[in-house]
Design an enzyme around this catalytic site. Structure first.
Site, PDB file in Angstrom:
ATOM      1  N   ASP A  11       0.956  -0.974  -0.068  1.00 33.91           N
ATOM      2  CA  ASP A  11       0.142  -0.145   0.055  1.00 33.91           C
ATOM      3  C   ASP A  11       0.766   1.244  -0.153  1.00 33.91           C
ATOM      4  O   ASP A  11       2.042   1.159   0.410  1.00 33.91           O
ATOM      5  CB  ASP A  11      -0.860   0.012   1.298  1.00 33.91           C
ATOM      6  CG  ASP A  11      -1.790   1.345   1.473  1.00 33.91           C
ATOM      7  OD1 ASP A  11      -2.368   1.658   0.551  1.00 33.91           O
ATOM      8  OD2 ASP A  11      -1.673   1.847   2.661  1.00 33.91           O
ATOM      9  N   ASP A  13      -0.240   5.150   0.778  1.00 33.12           N
ATOM     10  CA  ASP A  13      -0.630   6.051   1.955  1.00 33.12           C
ATOM     11  C   ASP A  13      -0.590   5.551   3.154  1.00 33.12           C
ATOM     12  O   ASP A  13      -1.218   4.765   3.193  1.00 33.12           O
ATOM     13  CB  ASP A  13      -1.790   6.947   1.653  1.00 33.12           C
ATOM     14  CG  ASP A  13      -1.771   7.879   0.134  1.00 33.12           C
ATOM     15  OD1 ASP A  13      -0.701   8.531   0.221  1.00 33.12           O
ATOM     16  OD2 ASP A  13      -2.687   7.725  -0.651  1.00 33.12           O
ATOM     17  N   ASP A 173      -1.454  -0.608   6.092  1.00 33.94           N
ATOM     18  CA  ASP A 173      -1.782  -0.075   7.432  1.00 33.94           C
ATOM     19  C   ASP A 173      -3.406   0.127   7.885  1.00 33.94           C
ATOM     20  O   ASP A 173      -3.520   0.413   8.735  1.00 33.94           O
ATOM     21  CB  ASP A 173      -1.192   1.357   7.339  1.00 33.94           C
ATOM     22  CG  ASP A 173      -2.025   2.277   6.599  1.00 33.94           C
ATOM     23  OD1 ASP A 173      -2.165   2.212   5.275  1.00 33.94           O
ATOM     24  OD2 ASP A 173      -2.644   3.301   7.062  1.00 33.94           O
TER      25      ASP A 173
END
Length: 223
Positions: A11, A13, A173
């Site tokens: 991922d 961001d 995240d």
């Protein structure tokens, strides 16, 4: 006998880069331009990882599709302006991210990719700003897929690289990343420094606290 190809998907961001300042600023500008109440910071960060239409539907569920569309366009303009003004500083790499990418890139059987809610334009600009062009052999973005947690990004990355699900790992995240990994039948690794609480990462095989823990986490999964 040669080692099987492995695929490590990141991922972006909240995982590779800390873009929360730019994201919050973009949302603030977008809602403010339409004289709408700006969601609080926690609400904004809770939708990071989703495609923008899905994100706006969560942040402004009471608004019409037209208003939500205008919010999306306003956010894109504000975020783009911020990136042009600040460059790489608008989304700095997390400590250890570049070293981790470089270390994995130097392993012949490991392929790297990204699976992100960013647009193609946004991802390409970020990769160029941080001089990461040579590392990622597959780049999956929101323009070409249903929003996370749909498995399309991972499925397509695997198809492009020819890597089996058992040899693929998704690192992120948010709950959306872990749910996407589960939907695609691959292993998820959570990171503790991003935008969702660790309690939301209960689908992860493990959660790392720093990037230098990543190689051992991958070894544990693959051996």
């Amino acid at each position: 006998m040669s080692a099987p190809l492995r695929l490590v998907l990141f991922d972006v961001d909240g995982t590779l880069v800390d873009s929360q300042g730019s994201i919050v600023a973009g949302m603030t500008a977008s809602f403010g331009a339409l004289s709408l109440t700006v969601p609080d910071r926690k609400a904004i960060l809770s939708i990071v990882g989703l495609s923008l239409p899905n994100a706006m539907a969560r942040l402004a569920p009471e608004q019409s599709e037209t208003v939500q569309h205008n919010l999306v366009e306003g956010y894109k303009q504000a975020y783009h302006a911020n990136r042009l003004e600040q460059g790489a500083a608008s989304s700095p790499l997390y400590p250890g991210a570049r070293d981790a990418i470089e270390t994995l890139h130097n392993i012949p059987e490991v392929l790297l990719g990204v699976a992100t809610g960013k647009s193609q334009r946004g991802l390409d600009a970020l990769i160029e700003a941080h001089d990461l062009e040579r590392y990622f052999v597959t780049r999956q973005v929101a323009d070409h897929h249903p929003s996370k947690p749909h498995p399309s990004m991972i499925d397509t990355a695997r198809s492009e690289t020819g890597v089996d699900a058992a040899d693929t790992v998704m690192i992120g995240d948010t709950r959306f990343d872990m749910d996407m990994a589960r939907a695609a039948g691959v292993t998820g690794i959570g990171v503790s420094w991003g935008y969702h609480d660790q309690s939301a990462l209960n689908g992860a095989a493990c959660i790392i606290e720093t990037f230098d823990q990543l190689p051992r986490a991958l070894d544990n999964i693959w051996t």
